[in-house]
Scaffold this active site. Structure first.
Site, short mmCIF file in Angstrom:
data_model
loop_
_atom_site.label_atom_id
_atom_site.label_comp_id
_atom_site.label_asym_id
_atom_site.label_seq_id
_atom_site.Cartn_x
_atom_site.Cartn_y
_atom_site.Cartn_z
CE1 TYR A 153 40.14 43.59 44.88
CE2 TYR A 153 40.82 46.35 43.97
CZ TYR A 153 39.40 45.14 44.92
OH TYR A 153 38.48 45.61 44.04
CD GLU B 159 37.87 42.96 47.63
OE1 GLU B 159 38.10 42.11 46.50
OE2 GLU B 159 37.10 44.42 47.43
O1 X8Z Z 1 38.56 44.08 41.51
C1 X8Z Z 1 38.70 42.36 41.57
C2 X8Z Z 1 38.12 41.68 41.86
C3 X8Z Z 1 36.84 42.16 42.04
S1 X8Z Z 1 36.60 43.11 44.28
C4 X8Z Z 1 37.52 41.27 40.38
N1 X8Z Z 1 40.04 42.21 42.03
C5 X8Z Z 1 41.51 42.81 41.66
C6 X8Z Z 1 41.13 43.40 39.90
O2 X8Z Z 1 40.85 42.87 39.06
O3 X8Z Z 1 42.02 44.58 39.22
C7 X8Z Z 1 40.56 40.82 42.44
C8 X8Z Z 1 41.91 40.79 42.36
C9 X8Z Z 1 42.68 42.73 41.76
ZN ZN Z 2 36.86 41.78 45.54
#
Ligand code: X8Z
Ligand code: ZN
Length: 616
Positions: free
Chosen positions: A525, A415
């Protein structure tokens, strides 16, 4: 979607399947489980698993892709079927791997055996029908999340459009209405006559049963075990890292609350309470960049808005992705293959249902890399494009590894890659793109850092509590009756936020966040937000950068790109401290790079907050 296939988008570990095992049993080449296994037996077993990962992994990934980009009855059916097959086989492989527990094995083989045991995101018990039931529940939850509609001003609105407006609306009544309606989807009855909340409880029960059969305390312990540390030690490690960043979060929270109070007054944003969750510019209050204009340090505002710049300069979704690709090319990475452009879903398809939450995929473990997004022209999605491409370049870098090692050194690494690159979207870089004419001088640094902190620092307590909640669910500390209260207890404790209206225990507010119905673990994350600053610091040192870290852009640094690639190529073939050391020289995750990055802002915030009463 992320955990519904064997070769899934980034990115949980790829799961394993039964194909090879069945073949082995059929020709009787696998010794009886009771015979003392040999190193040769282990090697043969690993080869079978690898063959299966390749063949079945690609097959299931293509089904999952079609399902995620074209959701209907039939693709749900196919996805359910293939995921159940994968789970059944994955469980058999994980149990088979236990045979080699006491056997002395070369390091690489030992690591493969351990990863096979951890391969499933959600294991099912071996009893007949369990994998199928689990798979049905998961497909249903994922599709409910992706297709749920909301009625607003007499129209049915797609959720992706509402995500965006939470960033621009400033009317608290309207914000509250959208916020509340979004959270009606997880408690509405679905076609099967259940709710997402009931499905979630059933999922947790079956998957826990599966985890226990494999020797883990529960699914939460299994997820934590993926970090090359005993599960309890890993939980303590995340708390340690949070402790490093928390003082900065507390200062940011104090300032933001005071500015929201200026904007909305005491009745909506009182100074002595947690912040109302719908006022922070984001559906989940997880990153607050969209309210920059409300909290900006006037004298230090750099004076541009990236969303506006992209729109004014006629960027469309494809140009945003091309710009991201060009950044990676400037680091020396090969251009994306033609198939990326032919097969990706870059914008929301017309006339059919699709999952809009962004993800990055490698369909064949080789070159068939793609993103799936419903890209909008705004600063958030410009970041996300870089984030997703980071996954794709990582996937391509480790394609030469055994399929068992095709994954991030840990989930947080995967990530962090694109995010580290996106930290290079500095004013200097925007000037290189021709989006601004003049680079703001150092007197504007606090404004630049404020914009970054609203994204990155504000995120951390949310990044941590998502899995704290799930760890409590899987351990049984929370039950269906206490899911929602437990959720808000954590939201208030860690983030200092509160719901805009009273939430009874009947609601299932966690289900309003993609990663819960899709069972994507989230600590990745939190870790990524720590690592990306560590990576950036190491990279800027390698590039000989001498200014403040937040002004360092790696654009064009081929030497950094080559060293970065050396880490990416390792995949998960080695414990993550080795990958970290290869790039940064350190074997420890450390929040101090993040704290250092924001040091000038911290000083400014402390001065602003001097006479304020902080905390909640
Ligand atoms: O889910 C994600 C990406 C895909 S791996 C867009 N993220 C988290 C979220 O959207 O909650 C990136 C930051 C945190
Ligand atoms: Zn991601």
């Amino acid at each position: 979607m992320i955990n519904r296939s064997l070769r899934r988008p980034f990115g949980a570990l790829a799961a394993v399947s039964a194909f090879a095992l069945i073949a082995a049993c059929a020709d009787n080449s696998t010794p009886a489980a009771s015979a003392a296994p040999t190193v040769e037996d282990a090697a043969a077993f690993i080869e079978e698993v690898e063959a299966f990962y390749r063949d079945f992994g690609e097959y299931s990934a293509r089904i999952s892709w079609v399902n995620a980009t074209y959701i209907n009855y039939d693709t749900d059916w196919l996805n359910t079927r293939v995921a159940a097959e994968g789970t059944e086989t994955g469980v058999r492989f994980a149990n088979e791997a236990k045979r080699f527990n006491d056997l002395e094995l070369p390091e690489e083989m030992r690591r493969k055996i351990e990863l096979i045991k951890l391969g499933l995101n959600l294991p099912a018990p071996e009893r007949p029908g369990a994998a199928k039931e689990l798979s049905e529940i998961n497909t249903r939850m994922a599709s409910t999340y992706a297709t749920g509609k909301i009625e607003l001003d007499g129209e049915l609105v797609a959720r992706v459009d509402l995500e965006e407006v939470m960033g621009t609306i400033r009317d608290p009544q309207k914000l509250q209405e959208i916020w509340v309606k979004w959270r009606e989807v997880p408690i509405a009855a679905n076609d099967a006559g259940t709710t997402m909340k009931e499905d979630y409880a059933a999922m947790a029960k079956i998957a826990n049963e599966g985890a226990r059969e494999l020797g883990f305390d529960d699914v939460g312990a299994m997820w934590r075990a993926r970090y090359d540390l005993p599960p309890a030690e890993f939980a303590a490690e995340t708390d340690r890292l949070w402790g490093q960043v928390k003082p900065l979060y507390d200062q940011l929270h104090c300032h933001v609350r005071a500015e929201l109070n200026e904007q909305y007054g005491d009745s909506v944003a009182p100074l002595d309470q947690p912040i109302r969750a719908d006022l922070l510019g984001n559906m989940w209050a997880q990153s607050w960049g969209n309210i920059y204009d409300l909290v900006a340090p006037g004298e230090a505002d750099p004076g541009y808005d990236l969303t506006e710049l992209l729109k004014e300069n006629n960027y469309d979704a494809v140009k945003m992705v091309e710009t991201g690709e060009a950044f990676f090319s400037s680091l020396g990475f090969e251009p994306l293959p033609d198939t990326f452009w032919e097969r990706s879903q870059i914008t929301k398809p017309e006339g059919r249902e699709a999952a809009c939450h962004a993800s990055a995929w490698n369909l064949d473990g080789q070159e068939d890399i793609r993103i799936k997004m419903c890209t909008k022209v705004n600063a958030d999605d410009f970041q996300t494009v870089h984030h997703e491409l980071g996954h794709n370049y990582y996937q391509r870098a480790y394609k030469h590894q055994s399929p068992i090692f095709q994954g991030g050194a840990n989930g947080g690494f995967h990530e962090a890659i694109g995010d580290m690159v996106a930290l290079s979207i500095t004013p200097e870089y925007l000037k290189q793109l021709g989006l601004i004419e003049q680079v703001p001088d150092a007197s504007k640094d606090v404004g630049l850092l404020m914009a970054a902190a609203l994204e990155k620092v504000a995120f951390q307590p949310f990044g941590l509590l998502m899995d704290k909640w799930r760890w409590q669910v899987f351990s049984g500390e929370l039950t269906e009756e206490t899911y929602n209260d437990g959720w808000w207890a954590l939201r208030t404790q860690y983030q200092g936020i509160r719901p805009p209206v009273e939430r009874s225990a009947d609601y299932f507010d966690p289900g309003g966040k993609y990663h819960i119905p899709n069972n994507v673990s989230y600590t990745r994350y939190f870790i990524a937000h720590i690592l990306q600053f560590q990576f950036l610091k190491a990279a800027c040192e390698q590039a000989g950068w001498e200014g403040p870290l937040h002004r360092c852009s790696l654009y064009g640094s081929e030497e950094v790109g080559a060293r970065f690639n050396a880490m990416l190529e390792m995949g998960q073939s080695k414990p993550w401290p080795e990958a970290l050391e290869a790039f940064t020289g350190s074997r420890e995750m450390d929040g101090s790079a993040m704290v250092d990055y924001f040091a000038p802002l911290m000083e400014w915030l402390e001065a602003q907050n001097q006479n304020r009463s902080c905390g909640w």
